[in-house]
Motif scaffolding. Structure first.
Motif, PDB file in Angstrom:
ATOM      1  N   TYR A 145      58.186  -6.371 -19.224  1.00 11.76           N
ATOM      2  CA  TYR A 145      58.926  -7.284 -20.102  1.00 11.76           C
ATOM      3  C   TYR A 145      59.945  -8.054 -19.254  1.00 11.76           C
ATOM      4  O   TYR A 145      60.654  -7.460 -18.430  1.00 11.76           O
ATOM      5  CB  TYR A 145      59.656  -6.506 -21.197  1.00 11.76           C
ATOM      6  CG  TYR A 145      58.744  -5.817 -22.184  1.00 11.76           C
ATOM      7  CD1 TYR A 145      58.526  -6.363 -23.447  1.00 11.76           C
ATOM      8  CD2 TYR A 145      58.106  -4.616 -21.855  1.00 11.76           C
ATOM      9  CE1 TYR A 145      57.691  -5.725 -24.364  1.00 11.76           C
ATOM     10  CE2 TYR A 145      57.268  -3.978 -22.765  1.00 11.76           C
ATOM     11  CZ  TYR A 145      57.063  -4.540 -24.017  1.00 11.76           C
ATOM     12  OH  TYR A 145      56.236  -3.909 -24.911  1.00 11.76           O
ATOM     13  N   GLY A 146      60.043  -9.368 -19.519  1.00 15.63           N
ATOM     14  CA  GLY A 146      60.921 -10.195 -18.709  1.00 15.63           C
ATOM     15  C   GLY A 146      61.958 -10.976 -19.493  1.00 15.63           C
ATOM     16  O   GLY A 146      61.916 -12.226 -19.477  1.00 15.63           O
ATOM     17  N   GLY A 167      64.212  -3.801 -25.212  1.00 13.58           N
ATOM     18  CA  GLY A 167      64.469  -2.466 -24.682  1.00 13.58           C
ATOM     19  C   GLY A 167      63.709  -1.401 -25.435  1.00 13.58           C
ATOM     20  O   GLY A 167      63.123  -0.479 -24.840  1.00 13.58           O
ATOM     21  N   GLU A 168      63.689  -1.507 -26.755  1.00 13.34           N
ATOM     22  CA  GLU A 168      62.990  -0.518 -27.572  1.00 13.34           C
ATOM     23  C   GLU A 168      61.481  -0.567 -27.327  1.00 13.34           C
ATOM     24  O   GLU A 168      60.825   0.475 -27.181  1.00 13.34           O
ATOM     25  CB  GLU A 168      63.303  -0.755 -29.050  1.00 13.34           C
ATOM     26  CG  GLU A 168      64.759  -0.462 -29.409  1.00 13.34           C
ATOM     27  CD  GLU A 168      65.125  -0.934 -30.811  1.00 13.34           C
ATOM     28  OE1 GLU A 168      64.282  -1.620 -31.442  1.00 13.34           O
ATOM     29  OE2 GLU A 168      66.245  -0.626 -31.265  1.00 13.34           O
ATOM     30  N   LEU A 171      73.214  -1.999 -25.729  1.00 14.76           N
ATOM     31  CA  LEU A 171      71.977  -2.302 -26.453  1.00 14.76           C
ATOM     32  C   LEU A 171      70.846  -1.334 -26.119  1.00 14.76           C
ATOM     33  O   LEU A 171      69.745  -1.464 -26.668  1.00 14.76           O
ATOM     34  CB  LEU A 171      71.538  -3.735 -26.147  1.00 14.76           C
ATOM     35  CG  LEU A 171      72.514  -4.830 -26.596  1.00 14.76           C
ATOM     36  CD1 LEU A 171      72.030  -6.193 -26.131  1.00 14.76           C
ATOM     37  CD2 LEU A 171      72.676  -4.813 -28.118  1.00 14.76           C
ATOM     38  N   GLY A 172      71.087  -0.404 -25.196  1.00 16.58           N
ATOM     39  CA  GLY A 172      70.109   0.633 -24.894  1.00 16.58           C
ATOM     40  C   GLY A 172      69.126   0.306 -23.796  1.00 16.58           C
ATOM     41  O   GLY A 172      68.237   1.125 -23.495  1.00 16.58           O
ATOM     42  N   LEU A 184      64.597  -0.309 -15.591  1.00 24.03           N
ATOM     43  CA  LEU A 184      65.142  -1.665 -15.561  1.00 24.03           C
ATOM     44  C   LEU A 184      65.441  -2.065 -14.133  1.00 24.03           C
ATOM     45  O   LEU A 184      65.998  -1.280 -13.358  1.00 24.03           O
ATOM     46  CB  LEU A 184      66.406  -1.780 -16.417  1.00 24.03           C
ATOM     47  CG  LEU A 184      66.946  -3.206 -16.584  1.00 24.03           C
ATOM     48  CD1 LEU A 184      67.375  -3.464 -18.027  1.00 24.03           C
ATOM     49  CD2 LEU A 184      68.120  -3.474 -15.642  1.00 24.03           C
ATOM     50  N   ILE A 185      65.063  -3.292 -13.788  1.00 20.54           N
ATOM     51  CA  ILE A 185      65.466  -3.875 -12.516  1.00 20.54           C
ATOM     52  C   ILE A 185      66.280  -5.129 -12.816  1.00 20.54           C
ATOM     53  O   ILE A 185      65.871  -5.989 -13.605  1.00 20.54           O
ATOM     54  CB  ILE A 185      64.267  -4.198 -11.603  1.00 20.54           C
ATOM     55  CG1 ILE A 185      64.768  -4.735 -10.241  1.00 20.54           C
ATOM     56  CG2 ILE A 185      63.270  -5.148 -12.258  1.00 20.54           C
ATOM     57  CD1 ILE A 185      63.708  -4.779  -9.170  1.00 20.54           C
ATOM     58  N   ALA A 186      67.473  -5.183 -12.222  1.00 16.14           N
ATOM     59  CA  ALA A 186      68.394  -6.299 -12.410  1.00 16.14           C
ATOM     60  C   ALA A 186      68.296  -7.224 -11.198  1.00 16.14           C
ATOM     61  O   ALA A 186      68.605  -6.822 -10.080  1.00 16.14           O
ATOM     62  CB  ALA A 186      69.820  -5.782 -12.562  1.00 16.14           C
ATOM     63  N   ALA A 187      67.837  -8.436 -11.436  1.00 17.13           N
ATOM     64  CA  ALA A 187      67.718  -9.400 -10.347  1.00 17.13           C
ATOM     65  C   ALA A 187      69.078 -10.007 -10.039  1.00 17.13           C
ATOM     66  O   ALA A 187      69.832 -10.358 -10.936  1.00 17.13           O
ATOM     67  CB  ALA A 187      66.726 -10.495 -10.722  1.00 17.13           C
TER      68      ALA A 187
END
Length: 443
Positions: free
Chosen positions: A191-192, A208-209, A246-247, A253-256
């Motif tokens: 998911y992006g 996220g869910e 927001l969970g 998760l990868i944070a760019a």
């Protein structure tokens, strides 16, 4: 599974946690495309009679991992080249992307995959639109990709569907085809959500869910520039705090980018096991700043390296990011030991896999996919020879060699680059298709 391929080289860099150096090395690959052995030849298992043996006169190392890219933007290379990020996006990029056809995305992605293979990049973590065309392109060239369909809420891209439709489409696709598929599991779906400033909190929470229900990766931009997320910072304190509320930080998760992270943000990411894709080249070109790489690593955060899009970098050569990461870390800290050659190489390989929450990529270790790069040492970067001390050889690999040394590449044990040319597609045909597509996108 019996050994199907044996590679022998004077040296291998398996990119284990110590970034060790193996001399007179052997790498064995089984029939499924996974590594079964990497170590000295004297300790290698007995070779089966029917195994294919390849003598490589240089250095073997794992394929590099581009932890954040928008590779179809090869078609947009050079557009709006002297604008800051938000003007560049809104005035140039989003209007151009609204003209994209599936054939354009495929052409741009094929060109990107070829460009990355020639730089020794076997895996890219992508965020873009019309992901079906990106799958076709990736499999055609033989690369590996973690493909996050971009989810964005902006009128300029409404023709590509609203955020709800995009999320539901990803849900259905993963439910139908699985999280990973293709030969050698070359494709992973993700998911992006583009960013907190281009999506409402409801969209982020929904993503996220959905991702956590499916064990999928969430790939998003975080704190790239000072001004982009002012409203979110004013209301929530920071984007990481918003994502946590927001969970989203409870899953993969990868944070760019992560350029403007506070001490509290870094501590939060460390607690939650969030990966960061450090993109020093793009951040420098757009005057966004540079991530606090030393602090991120010191906190135990898995950090990979990314090129970002080839229209904001303007290439997909991860070797440049390896060097820039080290140079900028040393410049910012005033410490010539801030990032060693070993740490820089690990960030481009093992670190990228860890940032993507993958334990089957990024190293030459039994059980991992045989994504392997052969560096040719018949060039000035290695003129002093491989018999030099380990630290000197590693220094030459990181600071001197670059993509010009990449000669051959295997993905899942299949040779997809031979003597710098792709084996599955004709490079000149790919370049011609990209030229035609770019003319359409420019309007």
């Amino acid at each position: 599974m019996p050994t199907a391929l044996r590679l022998h080289a004077p040296m291998a860099l398996p990119c284990d946690p110590d970034c060790s150096v193996i001399r007179d090395a052997v790498v064995d690959v089984d029939g499924t495309g996974r590594i079964t052995y990497c170590g000295p030849r004297r300790g290698a298992p007995e070779r089966p009679h029917d195994v294919t043996v390849r003598e490589c006169g240089g250095i073997l190392l794992p394929g590099l991992i581009n932890a954040h890219a928008h590779s179809p933007m090869t078609l947009l290379r050079g557009m709006g080249a002297d604008l800051p990020l938000l003007r560049w996006l809104n005035e140039v990029i989003f209007p151009a992307e609204a003209r994209l056809r599936p054939s354009d995305v495929r052409a741009g992605m094929e060109l990107g995959c070829v460009e990355m293979l020639r730089a020794g990049v076997t895996t890219s973590a992508e965020m873009y639109f019309i992901t079906e065309s990106m799958v076709e392109a990736t499999l055609a060239v033989g690369s590996r990709a973690v493909l996050a369909t971009a989810v964005i809420d902006t009128p300029a891209l409404e023709a590509l569907g609203g955020w709800r439709g995009a999320v539901e489409g990803i849900d259905r696709w993963i439910d139908a085809d699985g999280l990973r598929f293709g030969p050698g599991e070359r494709i992973e779906l993700a998911y992006g959500p583009h960013s907190a400033y281009l999506l409402p909190p409801e969209a982020l929470q929904t993503i996220g869910e959905s991702a956590q229900q499916r064990g999928a990766l969430v790939h998003t931009h975080v704190a790239e520039t000072v001004g982009e997320d002012a409203a979110q910072r004013e209301e929530y304190g920071s984007v990481p705090a918003l994502l946590d509320k927001l969970g989203l930080l409870e899953g993969r998760l990868i944070a760019a980018h992560g350029v403007h992270l506070s001490d509290d943000d870094i501590a939060l990411f460390a607690r939650r096991g969030v990966g960061v894709a450090h993109c020093p080249g793009s951040n420098a070109k757009l005057a966004s700043g540079t991530a606090r790489l030393v602090e991120l690593l010191r906190a135990g955060i898995p950090v990979g390296l990314g090129t970002d899009g080839p229209s904001s970098n303007d290439d997909l050569d991860l070797w440049e990011e390896v060097q820039l990461a080290g140079l900028l870390a040393r410049t910012v800290t005033g410490d010539a030991t801030a990032l060693s050659a070993r740490s820089a190489l690990l960030a481009a390989t093992r670190g990228g896999a860890e940032a993507l929450h993958r334990d089957d990529l990024g190293a030459l270790e039994p059980g991992r996919w045989a994504d392997i790069v052969h560096l040719d040492v018949d060039n000035p970067a290695f003129a002093t020879g491989l018999d030099a001390p380990d630290e000197q050889v590693l220094s030459n690999v990181v600071w001197a060699a670059g993509s010009r040394s990449v000669r051959d590449v295997w993905v899942a044990g299949e040779e997809v680059l031979n003597d710098r040319e792709p084996t599955r597609v004709d490079r000149r045909t790919v370049q011609a298709a990209a030229r035609t597509a770019a003319q359409h996108v420019r309007g």
